[in-house]
Write an enzyme that holds these catalytic residues in place. Structure first.
Site, PDB file in Angstrom:
ATOM      1  CB  VAL A  66      -0.963  -0.017   1.210  1.00  0.00           C
ATOM      2  CG1 VAL A  66      -1.633   1.340   1.396  1.00  0.00           C
ATOM      3  CG2 VAL A  66      -2.026  -1.079   0.978  1.00  0.00           C
ATOM      4  CG  PHE A  88     -15.099 -10.214  -5.416  1.00  0.00           C
ATOM      5  CD1 PHE A  88     -14.792  -9.255  -6.382  1.00  0.00           C
ATOM      6  CD2 PHE A  88     -14.097 -10.598  -4.535  1.00  0.00           C
ATOM      7  CE1 PHE A  88     -13.532  -8.699  -6.466  1.00  0.00           C
ATOM      8  CE2 PHE A  88     -12.827 -10.048  -4.609  1.00  0.00           C
ATOM      9  CZ  PHE A  88     -12.547  -9.092  -5.588  1.00  0.00           C
ATOM     10  CE1 TYR A 105     -15.552 -15.945 -12.722  1.00  0.00           C
ATOM     11  CE2 TYR A 105     -15.425 -13.891 -11.478  1.00  0.00           C
ATOM     12  CZ  TYR A 105     -15.606 -14.565 -12.679  1.00  0.00           C
ATOM     13  OH  TYR A 105     -15.853 -13.857 -13.824  1.00  0.00           O
ATOM     14  N   GLY A 145      -7.576 -16.077  -0.044  1.00  0.00           N
ATOM     15  CA  GLY A 145      -6.366 -15.865   0.752  1.00  0.00           C
ATOM     16  C   GLY A 145      -5.994 -14.406   0.708  1.00  0.00           C
ATOM     17  CB  CYS A 168      -6.999  -7.672   2.600  1.00  0.00           C
ATOM     18  SG  CYS A 168      -5.629  -6.535   2.366  1.00  0.00           S
ATOM     19  CE  LYS A 216      -4.480  -6.957   7.401  1.00  0.00           C
ATOM     20  NZ  LYS A 216      -5.398  -5.853   7.570  1.00  0.00           N
ATOM     21  CE  LYS A 262      -5.492 -10.665  -7.032  1.00  0.00           C
ATOM     22  NZ  LYS A 262      -6.127  -9.359  -6.856  1.00  0.00           N
TER      23      LYS A 262
END
Ligand SMILES: NC(=O)c1ccc[n+]([C@@H]2O[C@H](COP(=O)([O-])OP(=O)(O)OC[C@H]3O[C@@H](n4cnc5c(N)ncnc54)[C@H](O)[C@@H]3O)[C@@H](O)[C@H]2O)c1
Ligand SMILES: O=c1ccn([C@@H]2O[C@H](COP(=O)(O)OP(=O)(O)O[C@H]3O[C@H](CO)[C@@H](O)[C@H](O)[C@H]3O)[C@@H](O)[C@H]2O)c(=O)[nH]1
Length: 444
Positions: free
Chosen positions: A11, A255, A257, A263, A266, A269, A328
């Site tokens: 980030v 989102f 799929y 994993g 983000c 957690k 990913k």
């Protein structure tokens, strides 16, 4: 404008580089001296498409610089972004030690009005803690300096971080003071030229918005994974169902799929942190707990399917080819990657694993005991097809582009028993079966 960004991870580095690209003068700070030295030479520590070019261009032009000294960076700016990690603690809560350490250091060196921006993902109420940490250092110095704390959560995705930062759907700014709002509006003006993308809200609203966004996306995935498990039992193809429901614009295609679990640094957690935040507020977050529980189970999906296929036979001495290690495609990040749980389960069951990933091999190596590489239980192979040698089955875990349309004839010829476990539903079952390969997807 002149900015300081503290933390040069996924980030911080993207934030610093992209703000520099937009014409600002940015100093990035990190406590990792080696990382800072490499960044000064334009060498970036992570794999993130397009980032290296932006960093190099702006280092070269003098818009972007790196240092280990926070006071040096602060001297040149009046907006300080905190973009350090907030990893999960033992109890699932977000560990704020890095954020608060930066806040204290800012308090030790603040000498004029500044806006301190929480870019890290932090629980509701953290801005108050940051404010208190800064104020206690000012009090210890016996000085009275005005400052504001703003929440400006980041929504970028790894693998598309530069694009997401440059063209965000929205920019959330939680600010409770007019001077802070004004400064943030000025900073983000160039990102909202055509549409006003900045959503101003209260600081606590902004902190919650970040968790709610990630929890919503994780919920969609876990929901679909649950549907996929049901499809297995009812003889339904979940991919038909996905298209059938995604075409409803109220649901949408994003989102949903199904796969072998989410994993990354983000979703796992942040869902846990929101559950913890709920508990602290005296509220039981039943849905979020189920989202997390489904994801844990989903990471066992491929191993369970493999065990079922072999009908309870021992896996001792069997070899499996694994395609994809990163959590990913498009990243070398291994945090909470489903491949870790799968490979551990296979090796614990006595199997051998030959794995391939286009970029994550170095980061993946750190996740497994060195002895597994030494005695050959686990090998990372350069060529994706060479993983298939002596293997009983191919297991697709991460859908990198280069795995999407493979040579099925070669796969069939190289595997000892032509068998594919497709953890991301990338292949058309009929097409694979035509090649004489036994095929299992997720929920199909
Ligand atoms: N990774 C993502 O895709 C993503 C996206 C949105 C939000 N976030 C959130 O952003 C935050 C940062 O995540 P990340 O993935 O970039 O973390 P990261 O672990 O990749 O990077 C954190 C960096 O901060 C540095 N650091 C730690 N303490 C420091 C200090 N006192 N002074 C200077 N530098 C210090 C570390 O050396 C490291 O380089 C987290 O809260 C995360 O939840 C991450
Ligand atoms: O339909 C889907 C979409 C994603 N995933 C998985 O979900 C995980 C996370 O993917 P993605 O969201 O693309 O990557 P991240 O980089 O983790 O980004 C998420 O987490 C960031 C950190 O908070 C946020 O900023 C982003 O908005 C949010 O998408 C990965 O394991 C994917 O394989 C699925 O299983 N099914």
């Amino acid at each position: 404008m002149r900015l300081t960004v503290v933390g040069t991870g996924y980030v911080g580095l993207v934030t610093g580089a992209c703000f520099a690209e937009m014409g600002n003068k940015v100093t990035c700070v990190d406590i990792d001296q080696g990382k800072v030295e490499r960044l000064k030479q334009g060498i970036i520590p992570i794999y993130e498409p397009g980032l290296e070019e932006v960093v190099q261009r702006n280092v070269h032009s003098g818009s972007l610089s790196f240092t280990t000294s926070l006071p040096e960076a602060m001297a040149n700016s009046n907006i300080y972004f905190i973009a350090v990690g907030t990893p999960p603690g033992e109890d699932g809560s977000a560990d704020l030690q890095y954020v608060l350490a930066v806040a204290r250091e800012i308090g030790q060196h603040l000498d004029d009005y500044a806006v301190i921006v929480d870019k890290s993902t932090v629980p509701v109420g953290t801005a108050d803690k940051v404010r208190a940490a800064v104020q206690s250092e000012l009090d210890a110095r016996g000085v009275d300096i005005d400052f504001d704390v703003v929440s400006n959560p980041e929504f970028l995705k790894e693998g598309a971080a530069v694009e997401d930062f440059m063209r965000p759907d929205r920019i959330v700014v939680g600010a409770d003071s007019e001077p802070a709002k004004k400064l943030m509006a000025q900073l983000y003006a160039s990102f909202s030229r055509n549409h006003d993308k900045v959503l101003f809200m209260g600081v606590r609203d902004a902190e919650m918005t970040k968790y709610a966004a990630n929890a919503m996306l994780a919920t969609k995935i876990s929901f679909m994974n649950e549907v996929a498990n049901l499809c297995d039992r009812l003889g339904v193809d979940v991919e038909k169902v996905r298209k059938g429901i995604g075409s409803d614009s109220r649901i949408g295609y994003h989102f949903i799929y199904p796969g072998c679990g989410y994993g990354g640094s983000c979703f796992p957690k942040d869902v846990k942190a929101l559950v913890h935040m709920s508990q602290e507020a005296g509220f039981e977050a039943h849905l979020l707990q189920a989202v997390e529980a489904r994801n844990q189970l989903q990471k066992d999906y491929l191993f369970n399917r493999i065990s079922e296929h072999f009908g309870g036979q021992s896996l001792v001495g069997k070899t499996f080819a694994v395609w994809g290690l990163a959590f990913k495609p498009g990243t070398d990040d291994m945090r909470e990657a489903p491949s870790i749980k799968l490979i551990n389960a296979l090796i614990d069951a006595g199997a051998r694993v030959r794995a391939h990933d286009p970029v994550a091999r170095d980061t993946a190596r750190r996740e497994f005991p060195p002895v597994w590489f030494e005695d050959g239980r686990l090998s990372f192979i350069d060529d994706q097809y060479d993983t298939l040698t002596h293997a009983e089955a191919l297991v697709l875990v991460t859908e990198w582009k280069q795995y999407r349309q493979p040579e099925f004839g070669e796969i069939a010829a190289r595997l000892t028993t032509p068998l594919i476990f497709d953890g991301r539903n990338q292949y058309e079952p009929a097409l694979v079966r035509e090649q004489g390969i036994t095929y299992y997807g997720v929920g199909r």
